[in-house]
Design an enzyme around this catalytic site. Sequence first.
Site, PDB file in Angstrom:
ATOM      1  N   GLY A  45       0.831  -1.205   0.000  1.00  0.00           N
ATOM      2  CA  GLY A  45       0.000   0.000   0.000  1.00  0.00           C
ATOM      3  C   GLY A  45       0.864   1.253   0.000  1.00  0.00           C
ATOM      4  N   GLU A  91      22.274  -3.399 -21.209  1.00  0.00           N
ATOM      5  CA  GLU A  91      22.724  -4.729 -21.666  1.00  0.00           C
ATOM      6  C   GLU A  91      21.755  -5.307 -22.689  1.00  0.00           C
ATOM      7  N   THR A 142      17.887  -3.938 -24.556  1.00  0.00           N
ATOM      8  CA  THR A 142      16.543  -3.711 -24.007  1.00  0.00           C
ATOM      9  C   THR A 142      15.731  -5.007 -24.090  1.00  0.00           C
ATOM     10  N   ASP A 186      13.005  -5.458 -25.612  1.00  0.00           N
ATOM     11  CA  ASP A 186      12.576  -5.695 -26.999  1.00  0.00           C
ATOM     12  C   ASP A 186      13.716  -6.249 -27.857  1.00  0.00           C
ATOM     13  N   PHE A 228      15.645  -6.977 -36.930  1.00  0.00           N
ATOM     14  CA  PHE A 228      16.228  -5.746 -36.389  1.00  0.00           C
ATOM     15  C   PHE A 228      16.233  -4.637 -37.426  1.00  0.00           C
TER      16      PHE A 228
HETATM   17  P1  TGC Z   1      25.156  -8.710 -35.875  1.00  0.00           P
HETATM   18  O1  TGC Z   1      25.374  -8.469 -37.322  1.00  0.00           O
HETATM   19  O2  TGC Z   1      24.047  -9.615 -35.442  1.00  0.00           O
HETATM   20  O3  TGC Z   1      26.489  -9.231 -35.205  1.00  0.00           O
HETATM   21  C1  TGC Z   1      27.741  -8.599 -35.408  1.00  0.00           C
HETATM   22  C2  TGC Z   1      28.824  -9.580 -35.030  1.00  0.00           C
HETATM   23  O4  TGC Z   1      28.728  -9.905 -33.638  1.00  0.00           O
HETATM   24  C3  TGC Z   1      28.495 -11.314 -33.477  1.00  0.00           C
HETATM   25  N1  TGC Z   1      27.589 -11.465 -32.331  1.00  0.00           N
HETATM   26  C4  TGC Z   1      27.992 -11.879 -31.138  1.00  0.00           C
HETATM   27  N2  TGC Z   1      29.195 -12.302 -30.709  1.00  0.00           N
HETATM   28  C5  TGC Z   1      29.303 -12.648 -29.415  1.00  0.00           C
HETATM   29  N3  TGC Z   1      28.263 -12.583 -28.555  1.00  0.00           N
HETATM   30  C6  TGC Z   1      27.041 -12.142 -28.955  1.00  0.00           C
HETATM   31  N4  TGC Z   1      26.045 -12.048 -28.070  1.00  0.00           N
HETATM   32  C7  TGC Z   1      26.858 -11.784 -30.318  1.00  0.00           C
HETATM   33  N5  TGC Z   1      25.816 -11.317 -31.034  1.00  0.00           N
HETATM   34  C8  TGC Z   1      26.280 -11.119 -32.279  1.00  0.00           C
HETATM   35  C9  TGC Z   1      27.906 -11.768 -34.792  1.00  0.00           C
HETATM   36  O5  TGC Z   1      28.127 -13.131 -35.005  1.00  0.00           O
HETATM   37  C10 TGC Z   1      28.684 -10.910 -35.762  1.00  0.00           C
HETATM   38  O6  TGC Z   1      29.991 -11.446 -35.887  1.00  0.00           O
HETATM   39  P2  TGC Z   1      30.780 -11.333 -37.282  1.00  0.00           P
HETATM   40  O7  TGC Z   1      32.074 -12.041 -37.021  1.00  0.00           O
HETATM   41  O8  TGC Z   1      29.892 -12.005 -38.291  1.00  0.00           O
HETATM   42  O9  TGC Z   1      30.946  -9.852 -37.536  1.00  0.00           O
HETATM   43  O10 TGC Z   1      25.026  -7.284 -35.185  1.00  0.00           O
HETATM   44  P3  TGC Z   1      23.902  -6.192 -35.353  1.00  0.00           P
HETATM   45  O11 TGC Z   1      24.605  -4.928 -35.715  1.00  0.00           O
HETATM   46  O12 TGC Z   1      22.790  -6.677 -36.228  1.00  0.00           O
HETATM   47  O13 TGC Z   1      23.355  -6.029 -33.854  1.00  0.00           O
HETATM   48  C11 TGC Z   1      22.846  -7.126 -33.161  1.00  0.00           C
HETATM   49  C12 TGC Z   1      22.255  -6.739 -31.807  1.00  0.00           C
HETATM   50  C13 TGC Z   1      21.131  -5.729 -31.967  1.00  0.00           C
HETATM   51  C14 TGC Z   1      21.689  -7.992 -31.208  1.00  0.00           C
HETATM   52  C15 TGC Z   1      23.336  -6.208 -30.865  1.00  0.00           C
HETATM   53  O14 TGC Z   1      24.018  -5.160 -31.394  1.00  0.00           O
HETATM   54  C16 TGC Z   1      22.833  -5.904 -29.492  1.00  0.00           C
HETATM   55  O15 TGC Z   1      22.904  -6.768 -28.640  1.00  0.00           O
HETATM   56  N6  TGC Z   1      22.333  -4.628 -29.176  1.00  0.00           N
HETATM   57  C17 TGC Z   1      22.063  -4.225 -27.833  1.00  0.00           C
HETATM   58  C18 TGC Z   1      23.176  -3.313 -27.366  1.00  0.00           C
HETATM   59  C19 TGC Z   1      23.578  -3.578 -25.961  1.00  0.00           C
HETATM   60  O16 TGC Z   1      23.266  -4.586 -25.377  1.00  0.00           O
HETATM   61  N7  TGC Z   1      24.345  -2.661 -25.408  1.00  0.00           N
HETATM   62  C20 TGC Z   1      24.833  -2.814 -24.098  1.00  0.00           C
HETATM   63  C21 TGC Z   1      25.834  -1.740 -23.766  1.00  0.00           C
HETATM   64  S1  TGC Z   1      26.786  -2.120 -22.326  1.00  0.00           S
HETATM   65  C22 TGC Z   1      25.720  -1.919 -21.052  1.00  0.00           C
HETATM   66  O17 TGC Z   1      24.558  -1.693 -21.191  1.00  0.00           O
HETATM   67  C23 TGC Z   1      26.322  -2.077 -19.734  1.00  0.00           C
HETATM   68  S2  TGC Z   1      25.257  -1.809 -18.415  1.00  0.00           S
HETATM   69  C24 TGC Z   1      26.261  -2.456 -17.255  1.00  0.00           C
HETATM   70  C25 TGC Z   1      25.771  -2.407 -15.906  1.00  0.00           C
HETATM   71  O18 TGC Z   1      25.731  -1.303 -15.305  1.00  0.00           O
HETATM   72  O19 TGC Z   1      25.484  -3.500 -15.356  1.00  0.00           O
HETATM   73  P1  FAD Z   2      17.523   3.050 -28.073  1.00  0.00           P
HETATM   74  O1  FAD Z   2      18.444   2.115 -28.767  1.00  0.00           O
HETATM   75  O2  FAD Z   2      17.363   4.406 -28.638  1.00  0.00           O
HETATM   76  O3  FAD Z   2      16.093   2.330 -27.974  1.00  0.00           O
HETATM   77  C1  FAD Z   2      14.899   3.067 -27.688  1.00  0.00           C
HETATM   78  C2  FAD Z   2      13.726   2.095 -27.845  1.00  0.00           C
HETATM   79  O4  FAD Z   2      13.670   1.617 -29.209  1.00  0.00           O
HETATM   80  C3  FAD Z   2      13.877   0.851 -26.957  1.00  0.00           C
HETATM   81  O5  FAD Z   2      12.611   0.493 -26.452  1.00  0.00           O
HETATM   82  C4  FAD Z   2      14.357  -0.219 -27.923  1.00  0.00           C
HETATM   83  O6  FAD Z   2      13.973  -1.515 -27.533  1.00  0.00           O
HETATM   84  C5  FAD Z   2      13.660   0.202 -29.215  1.00  0.00           C
HETATM   85  N1  FAD Z   2      14.360  -0.287 -30.407  1.00  0.00           N
HETATM   86  C6  FAD Z   2      15.620   0.030 -30.818  1.00  0.00           C
HETATM   87  N2  FAD Z   2      15.929  -0.652 -31.945  1.00  0.00           N
HETATM   88  C7  FAD Z   2      14.846  -1.416 -32.238  1.00  0.00           C
HETATM   89  C8  FAD Z   2      14.552  -2.365 -33.265  1.00  0.00           C
HETATM   90  N3  FAD Z   2      15.426  -2.685 -34.209  1.00  0.00           N
HETATM   91  N4  FAD Z   2      13.329  -2.951 -33.247  1.00  0.00           N
HETATM   92  C9  FAD Z   2      12.418  -2.675 -32.281  1.00  0.00           C
HETATM   93  N5  FAD Z   2      12.647  -1.797 -31.284  1.00  0.00           N
HETATM   94  C10 FAD Z   2      13.853  -1.179 -31.261  1.00  0.00           C
HETATM   95  N6  FAD Z   2      26.163   1.324 -22.023  1.00  0.00           N
HETATM   96  C11 FAD Z   2      27.504   1.057 -22.047  1.00  0.00           C
HETATM   97  O7  FAD Z   2      28.113   0.944 -23.095  1.00  0.00           O
HETATM   98  N7  FAD Z   2      28.188   0.907 -20.864  1.00  0.00           N
HETATM   99  C12 FAD Z   2      27.599   1.034 -19.650  1.00  0.00           C
HETATM  100  O8  FAD Z   2      28.259   0.876 -18.616  1.00  0.00           O
HETATM  101  C13 FAD Z   2      26.196   1.332 -19.609  1.00  0.00           C
HETATM  102  N8  FAD Z   2      25.580   1.538 -18.410  1.00  0.00           N
HETATM  103  C14 FAD Z   2      24.283   1.974 -18.387  1.00  0.00           C
HETATM  104  C15 FAD Z   2      23.708   2.379 -17.179  1.00  0.00           C
HETATM  105  C16 FAD Z   2      22.409   2.876 -17.154  1.00  0.00           C
HETATM  106  C17 FAD Z   2      21.816   3.353 -15.859  1.00  0.00           C
HETATM  107  C18 FAD Z   2      21.650   2.931 -18.354  1.00  0.00           C
HETATM  108  C19 FAD Z   2      20.227   3.439 -18.351  1.00  0.00           C
HETATM  109  C20 FAD Z   2      22.218   2.541 -19.552  1.00  0.00           C
HETATM  110  C21 FAD Z   2      23.539   2.081 -19.595  1.00  0.00           C
HETATM  111  N9  FAD Z   2      24.164   1.769 -20.808  1.00  0.00           N
HETATM  112  C22 FAD Z   2      25.503   1.463 -20.846  1.00  0.00           C
HETATM  113  C23 FAD Z   2      23.457   1.988 -22.066  1.00  0.00           C
HETATM  114  C24 FAD Z   2      22.436   0.904 -22.423  1.00  0.00           C
HETATM  115  O9  FAD Z   2      23.060  -0.266 -22.836  1.00  0.00           O
HETATM  116  C25 FAD Z   2      21.514   1.490 -23.486  1.00  0.00           C
HETATM  117  O10 FAD Z   2      20.692   2.449 -22.849  1.00  0.00           O
HETATM  118  C26 FAD Z   2      20.683   0.427 -24.165  1.00  0.00           C
HETATM  119  O11 FAD Z   2      21.472  -0.441 -24.925  1.00  0.00           O
HETATM  120  C27 FAD Z   2      19.580   1.039 -25.058  1.00  0.00           C
HETATM  121  O12 FAD Z   2      20.084   2.048 -25.866  1.00  0.00           O
HETATM  122  P2  FAD Z   2      19.339   3.471 -25.914  1.00  0.00           P
HETATM  123  O13 FAD Z   2      19.122   3.934 -24.542  1.00  0.00           O
HETATM  124  O14 FAD Z   2      20.101   4.332 -26.841  1.00  0.00           O
HETATM  125  O15 FAD Z   2      17.897   3.151 -26.533  1.00  0.00           O
END
Ligand code: TGC
Ligand code: FAD
Length: 392
Positions: free
Chosen positions: A347, A371, A373, A375, A391
């Site tokens: 509550g 890490e 989203t 989606d 994507f």
């Molecule tokens: P795509 O063409 O699919 O792949 C490019 C290359 O990467 C390889 N690959 C992977 N390799 C290892 N592990 C994985 N999970 C992999 N996924 C893909 C793939 O085989 C390819 O290799 P190669 O040799 O053929 O070039 O890439 P794309 O550009 O279409 O993007 C794919 C997508 C959307 C899934 C990827 O970019 C993604 O995961 N986007 C989300 C971004 C994200 O997670 N950012 C995180 C930032 S760090 C963070 O948030 C830290 S928070 C930390 C905290 O505080 O705890």
């Molecule tokens: P966007 O990519 O702009 O996405 C906006 C919306 O669009 C989301 O709902 C997403 O799901 C949607 N969307 C995007 N593309 C598509 C698609 N193809 N189809 C359908 N929907 C889609 N990053 C680092 O590198 N290092 C860090 O240490 C780190 N720490 C973080 C700490 C915090 C507190 C936060 C909030 C974020 C951190 N991040 C870090 C970044 C984080 O990884 C990004 O915020 C995340 O990957 C999403 O990127 P964006 O915020 O630009 O959203």
Amino acid sequence: MKTDLFESPDYYNLDELLSEEQKLVREAARDWVKKDISPIIESYSQKAEFPKQIIKGLANIGAFGPYIPENYGGAGLDQISYGLIMQEIERGDSGVRSTASVQSSLVMFPIWKYGNEEQRQKYLPKLSTGEYMGAFGLTEPDHGSNPGGMTSNYKDMGDHFLLNGAKLWISNAPFCDIAIVWAKDENGRINGLIVERGMEGFSTPETHNKWSLRASATGELIFQDVKVPKENLLPNKSGLGAPLGCLDSARYGISWGAIGAAMDCYDTALRYAKERIQFDKPIAGFQLQQKKLAEMITEITKAQLLAFRLGQLKNKDKASSAQISMAKRNNVEMALKIARDARQILGGMGITGDYSIMRHMMNLESVVTYEGTHDIHLLITGLDITGINAFK
Ligand code: TGC
Ligand code: FAD
């Protein structure tokens, strides 16, 4: 000061599946969270400050490099132990788990896996004790979900690299000693560079006004003609797969961590529901509240099983990126839903800082976004099962 009354739920006797070492590691982390995190975390979260004094304790419970070999200062533990440590830390606060995740899986992991021996010896022991704190720069202002589009870049100047660009939303940035920075070379190929605080042109302004992960420091990494020594390039892997490989390890840890946050919300709501009297009986006696509590323990139990099985696969090096992605997505959404339901059970009291639930709920809004989203992870599973990329 409030006492932390947490009792861990184990509805399917999962403890029977854990080794003695795994249980000891978990107990050490749990005790530390009760002693050093629960009493202080609400006030640090309220004032939006990272409690730097906890760094030593995180190192002591093995949270910096749990699975990194001991000869580099890591704890040399298995993947389930790593998961259990993340679970216990996030039971305290997702922001504290963030600090540990970044240090272990996004900074130590790439140095260990993609670095050379000199880099491992130079950085890993200091990172494992917390003497050095690290950050991971992948996300940019215009490239979040699509990191492959990044524009941060470096040029080969003969005796050094010249780095330019900016990273946004970077955990640990404001106080990091080093950052693993992903940037493109002159051919557009992504590589990792170790950038050190003090390099000219490198700054780390803090990001303010967050309603989430307030006890974790978030900031930018800005590079204006930063001269990076050539020996700071991670030589053993390039391409987007390199940072994504680090994310696999961090996402796995989050799939366990989210269970901790969910457990804390469930435990708090269950205790409150048994004590709170309305209409002359405990609210736990009303069917609608029992439904919420019954669904919570069911979802926590399913998430535990998912994480445990994933840990077994990881221990055999057989967990696919898509399997890890599913666990991150499912378990974080599960935790967020439990936090929302638990908040309702309390509550009005649920919105106060007297209980941990609202803080967990707000934190989890970041965890469901970073890490990858929710989606994006749905699309990763979609691609895996259909073979069709939705994507682009
Ligand atoms: P795509 O063409 O699919 O792949 C490019 C290359 O990467 C390889 N690959 C992977 N390799 C290892 N592990 C994985 N999970 C992999 N996924 C893909 C793939 O085989 C390819 O290799 P190669 O040799 O053929 O070039 O890439 P794309 O550009 O279409 O993007 C794919 C997508 C959307 C899934 C990827 O970019 C993604 O995961 N986007 C989300 C971004 C994200 O997670 N950012 C995180 C930032 S760090 C963070 O948030 C830290 S928070 C930390 C905290 O505080 O705890
Ligand atoms: P966007 O990519 O702009 O996405 C906006 C919306 O669009 C989301 O709902 C997403 O799901 C949607 N969307 C995007 N593309 C598509 C698609 N193809 N189809 C359908 N929907 C889609 N990053 C680092 O590198 N290092 C860090 O240490 C780190 N720490 C973080 C700490 C915090 C507190 C936060 C909030 C974020 C951190 N991040 C870090 C970044 C984080 O990884 C990004 O915020 C995340 O990957 C999403 O990127 P964006 O915020 O630009 O959203």
